[in-house]
Structures are given as structure tokens and as C-alpha cells.
Design a protein around this motif. Structure first.
Motif, PDB file in Angstrom:
ATOM      1  N   ALA A  70       0.925  -1.355   0.343  1.00 11.38           N
ATOM      2  CA  ALA A  70       0.010   0.027   0.497  1.00 11.38           C
ATOM      3  C   ALA A  70       0.453   1.315   0.179  1.00 11.38           C
ATOM      4  O   ALA A  70       0.825   2.198  -1.323  1.00 11.38           O
ATOM      5  CB  ALA A  70      -1.144  -0.022   1.259  1.00 11.38           C
ATOM      6  N   MET A  71       1.432   1.550   1.139  1.00 17.01           N
ATOM      7  CA  MET A  71       3.151   1.908   1.229  1.00 17.01           C
ATOM      8  C   MET A  71       3.705   2.770  -0.350  1.00 17.01           C
ATOM      9  O   MET A  71       3.732   3.889  -0.437  1.00 17.01           O
ATOM     10  CB  MET A  71       4.316   1.989   2.062  1.00 17.01           C
ATOM     11  N   TYR A  72       4.320   1.121  -1.170  1.00 15.57           N
ATOM     12  CA  TYR A  72       4.511   1.221  -2.248  1.00 15.57           C
ATOM     13  C   TYR A  72       3.644   2.321  -3.673  1.00 15.57           C
ATOM     14  O   TYR A  72       4.409   2.573  -4.247  1.00 15.57           O
ATOM     15  CB  TYR A  72       5.265   0.433  -2.929  1.00 15.57           C
ATOM     16  N   ASN A  73       2.568   1.804  -3.452  1.00 19.13           N
ATOM     17  CA  ASN A  73       1.205   2.007  -4.420  1.00 19.13           C
ATOM     18  C   ASN A  73       1.296   3.468  -4.420  1.00 19.13           C
ATOM     19  O   ASN A  73       0.927   4.609  -4.797  1.00 19.13           O
ATOM     20  CB  ASN A  73      -0.322   1.329  -4.201  1.00 19.13           C
ATOM     21  N   VAL A  74       0.873   4.196  -2.809  1.00 18.59           N
ATOM     22  CA  VAL A  74       0.858   5.836  -2.507  1.00 18.59           C
ATOM     23  C   VAL A  74       2.376   6.511  -2.851  1.00 18.59           C
ATOM     24  O   VAL A  74       1.567   7.466  -3.684  1.00 18.59           O
ATOM     25  CB  VAL A  74       0.587   5.839  -0.782  1.00 18.59           C
ATOM     26  N   ALA A  75       3.495   6.044  -2.802  1.00 17.32           N
ATOM     27  CA  ALA A  75       4.347   6.836  -3.427  1.00 17.32           C
ATOM     28  C   ALA A  75       3.973   6.632  -4.701  1.00 17.32           C
ATOM     29  O   ALA A  75       4.724   7.911  -4.755  1.00 17.32           O
ATOM     30  CB  ALA A  75       5.830   6.285  -2.387  1.00 17.32           C
ATOM     31  N   SER A  76       4.354   5.425  -5.266  1.00 14.08           N
ATOM     32  CA  SER A  76       4.624   5.067  -6.442  1.00 14.08           C
ATOM     33  C   SER A  76       3.653   6.291  -7.961  1.00 14.08           C
ATOM     34  O   SER A  76       4.048   6.615  -9.232  1.00 14.08           O
ATOM     35  CB  SER A  76       4.769   4.095  -7.321  1.00 14.08           C
ATOM     36  N   SER A  77       2.165   6.650  -7.461  1.00 11.06           N
ATOM     37  CA  SER A  77       1.301   7.683  -7.723  1.00 11.06           C
ATOM     38  C   SER A  77       1.583   9.001  -7.072  1.00 11.06           C
ATOM     39  O   SER A  77       0.990  10.214  -8.160  1.00 11.06           O
ATOM     40  CB  SER A  77      -0.152   7.242  -7.301  1.00 11.06           C
ATOM     41  N   ALA A  78       2.951   9.106  -6.601  1.00 11.05           N
ATOM     42  CA  ALA A  78       2.731  10.855  -5.863  1.00 11.05           C
ATOM     43  C   ALA A  78       3.787  11.175  -6.697  1.00 11.05           C
ATOM     44  O   ALA A  78       3.522  12.076  -7.939  1.00 11.05           O
ATOM     45  CB  ALA A  78       2.657  10.446  -4.348  1.00 11.05           C
ATOM     46  N   SER A  79       4.924  10.501  -7.159  1.00  6.39           N
ATOM     47  CA  SER A  79       6.015  11.275  -8.188  1.00  6.39           C
ATOM     48  C   SER A  79       7.248  10.816  -8.438  1.00  6.39           C
ATOM     49  O   SER A  79       7.029   8.645  -7.604  1.00  6.39           O
ATOM     50  CB  SER A  79       6.753  12.758  -7.427  1.00  6.39           C
ATOM     51  N   ALA A  80       7.275  10.103  -9.510  1.00  5.72           N
ATOM     52  CA  ALA A  80       8.457  10.114 -10.111  1.00  5.72           C
ATOM     53  C   ALA A  80       9.664   9.370  -8.970  1.00  5.72           C
ATOM     54  O   ALA A  80      10.421   8.428  -9.273  1.00  5.72           O
ATOM     55  CB  ALA A  80       9.039   9.805 -11.131  1.00  5.72           C
ATOM     56  N   LEU A  81      10.204  10.800  -8.323  1.00  8.10           N
ATOM     57  CA  LEU A  81      11.316  10.403  -7.776  1.00  8.10           C
ATOM     58  C   LEU A  81      10.366   9.518  -6.380  1.00  8.10           C
ATOM     59  O   LEU A  81      11.193   8.930  -5.463  1.00  8.10           O
ATOM     60  CB  LEU A  81      11.181  12.269  -6.871  1.00  8.10           C
TER      61      LEU A  81
END
Length: 390
Positions: free
Chosen positions: A92-103
Motif C-alpha cells: 500500500a505504501m509503495y502504491n501511494v508513493a509510486s502514484s505521488a511522483s517519480a522520485l
């Protein structure tokens, strides 16, 4: 013909026993377990998953007989729930981070890559440590360092794709630099070229570290064998469009005669399209059973040691027919045939394997009873009980 160059080939002056593997499960029995699991998963919004998996594992283990004695699974659903919750939070954390920005996606990918080999090892230890035969538990002896050596190269191979995402603009109307497309293509080619080697490293880590009593398996399959299978699979995939184009060309050449028969060009085009589509699907459907057959025979026949070895003789035609039959019945029953299909596939794949032993299995059990700490297996004591799949 018996496979050659396999691990643990017994010397000519040694006698061995063949332990047959049988599967006694029935589709109607497993259907009841499956439908109850499905309903409870829906009602609990997926929280019941560890309990469902334990019920499924116990059914398949209890019905897998090695030398007439069944396997058993001792996993605790409550313990497994902790592991599933941890994995769920990480993804879940990975999906949220991946949708936030490329960095943020890059940071999340690096964090997941840093944790996943350890989680994978924990899963292997938990699964093996909670599986038993004749009261003797299996173990997985792979180290954390070897887990990282086995799995981390896969993340490193995929890392350039994630890094290149930094140059992909987030605005819909923006354009990425010209070099990004070529770099993506190059990175994908590298991954494709390394895929057999990466898959071999994962299988080698798994199959070199299975332990029963004092016996630990080895893995003798060379990496070139994986590249050979990949090349054949790639060749079959290339054959699909060749066959499709050939059929369309051949049928089109006969189009004049067909028009005279049907007197309707649209009907002729439909026939050409349907025949070509059928041929394409038939060849495509065969790729899965072909790969399953070849990889099972390769991996398990090359697993063993000087006193115990596996031999897998799964046949492609059997798996192809079973896949076609299961596919048709799945469509006709709107998916309700799935439990029966799972049982049929398990029976076919398990009963294609036999175990050849120089050592008497009763001796293994007696030796393990003298060392109860080893027989229990330390994997069953993992705190999280993580089970992320083998």
C-alpha cells in the motif's frame, strides 16, 4: 529414458528405493472448501485469507502421499495474518508513493528491494518449517545473504526503468526527452536478456536449501539450460505471427474459390478471420503447458543429493489436453469448475514426480526423533509467519 547428469545419481553398486507420489484429492471435495473460503473472503473483505490458505494447504498436503504417507501443514492462520498485514502495508505504501511522483516511486522501489529478499526467505522458512512427512518437519537452510544474492539482481535489473521515470513528465501535454524512449527500450532488452539468468538464481537459492533430517538438497541445473528453454519459448512465440500470416495468405489465395461457393465476400473474410484466430489461439494456449512441463522436469530432476533425488517426467501432451479440457469446462461453468481444475492439475503434476532414495526413509525419521529440535524446524517459529508465495 532416465535423465542424466542429475544430482545425487546413485553409484552403480548402490541400491535405491523409489518413493511414489500420489494425489488422492477429489474436485467435489475441494469445491466445498473453495466455495466456503470464497464466501468468507467476501464477507470479511479479504481478512479471512490466511485461514482460507491454511484450509487449502492442509487439503492438498493431506492428499499428497509420499510412499503411502501424507504430508501435513501446521501453519497458524493468526500468525500468518501478521505477515500478510505487513506485506499489505508495504505494498500500500509503495502504491501511494509510486502514484505521488517519480522520485517517490524510486525511493519506494529501493525500499521494497531492500526488504523483499528477507521477506522472501522468511516465507520459504515458514512454508517448509510448517510442512511435515511422517511427523518429520522440513526445513529451509538458506541464509539472508544468499537471499539477497539470489533476488537483488532482479531489482537491480529493473532499477534503470524506475530511474528513467524521473525524466518522464507528469503533465499530460509535456513531452519526454528524445533519448528516454531509446533508453527504455535498451533497458527492456537488458531485462529480457538477463531474465533466464535471474530466474535460475532464484530457483538455485530455493532448491539448494531444502532440508529433511540430515539431508540437504543441491541444484545442478546449469544456467544454459534455462537459456535453452527461454530460447525455445521465444521461438514458439515468434511462430505465432508466422502461422497467422501464413494462414491468412493461404486462405486469401483460395478466396476466389470460396467466393464462388459462398457468393459473399464478407462471409469469406469472416471464415478467414475465424480460422486464423483459432490457429493463433491453439498455438498460444499450448505455450503455458509447454513451459510448465519443461521447467518442472528441469528444476526437479536436477534437485537432490547423493542419497535422495527427484525425477520429474511430466508430459506435454498430458498437460496440453488437461489445459484445454479445464479451459472449456471453466467457460461452460462460468468459473465454477476451477476447484476441479486445480485438483486435476495438482494430480497430474505431483504424480509425474518420484523420489529415489539410497537411504531408508525410516532411518531419517529415527535420526530426527533423536534430535527433536532439528525435527521441529526453526522456521515455524518466525515471528511474523510471512507467507508471500514460493
Amino acid at each position: 529414458m532416465e535423465p542424466t547428469d542429475s544430482p545425487g545419481d546413485a553409484a552403480p553398486d548402490l541400491t535405491y528405493r523409489t518413493l511414489a507420489v500420489r494425489f488422492t484429492g477429489a474436485g467435489s471435495e475441494y469445491f466445498r472448501i473453495w466455495i466456503v473460503n470464497l464466501l468468507l473472503l467476501i464477507v470479511t473483505f479479504g481478512i479471512y485469507w490466511p485461514w482460507a490458505k491454511v484450509r487449502r494447504m492442509r487439503y492438498f498436503m493431506h492428499n499428497t502421499l509420499v510412499d503411502g504417507d501424507p504430508l501435513d501443514f501446521h501453519g497458524d492462520p493468526k500468525q500468518m495474518l501478521k505477515g500478510w498485514a505487513l506485506v499489505g502495508v508495504l505494498f500500500a505504501m509503495y502504491n501511494v508513493a509510486s502514484s505521488a511522483s517519480a522520485l517517490a516511486n524510486l525511493v519506494a522501489f529501493a525500499a521494497l528491494g531492500a526488504l523483499w529478499p528477507a521477506l522472501w526467505r522468511s516465507s520459504l522458512r515458514f512454508r517448509l518449517g510448517n510442512t511435515s512427512w511422517r511427523g518429520l518437519r522440513f526445513r529451509f537452510s538458506g541464509s539472508v545473504a544468499d537471499a539477497y544474492r539470489g533476488l537483488l539482481p532482479s531489482y537491480l535489473a529493473a532499477l534503470p526503468l524506475v530511474v528513467l521515470g524521473l525524466w518522464v513528465p507528469e503533465e499530460a501535454d509535456a513531452v519526454a526527452p528524445d533519448w528516454v524512449g531509446g533508453a527504455f527500450a535498451g533497458a527492456m532488452l537488458v531485462i529480457v536478456a538477463l531474465a533466464p539468468w535471474l530466474f535460475w538464481r532464484m530457483k538455485a537459492y530455493q532448491h539448494r536449501n531444502y532440508v529433511l533430517a540430515h539431508l540437504q538438497t543441491d541444484f545442478r541445473a546449469p544456467v544454459r539450460a534455462f537459456y535453452g528453454l527461454a530460447a525455445k519459448q521465444f521461438g514458439l512465440m515468434l511462430l505465432l505471427p508466422v502461422v497467422l500470416v501464413g494462414l491468412v495468405w493461404g486462405l486469401s489465395a483460395a478466396q476466389g474459390e470460396m467466393i464462388e461457393m459462398w457468393e459473399d465476400l464478407s462471409v469469406t473474410q469472416w471464415i478467414i478471420g475465424l480460422v486464423a484466430l483459432f490457429a493463433f489461439m491453439a498455438l498460444f494456449v499450448g505455450l503455458g503447458p509447454w513451459w510448465t512441463t519443461r521447467i518442472q522436469n528441469l528444476v526437479w530432476t536436477k534437485t537432490g543429493n547423493d542419497q535422495m533425488r527427484f525425477i520429474s517426467q511430466l508430459r506435454f501432451r498430458d498437460m496440453l489436453w488437461l489445459s484445454l479440457k479445464n479451459g472449456v469446462l471453466m467457460i461452460l461453468t462460468l468459473g465454477l469448475y476451477w476447484p476441479c481444475a486445480a485438483v486435476a492439475v495438482a494430480r497430474r503434476r505431483l504424480e509425474a514426480v518420484q523420489i529415489r532414495c539410497v537411504v531408508d526413509p525410516d532411518t531419517l525419521v529415527a535420526q530426527a526423533q533423536e534430535k527433536p529440535g532439528e525435527a521441529a524446524g526453526d522456521a515455524a517459529g518466525d515471528f511474523f509467519g510471512i507467507d508471500v508465495g514460493l
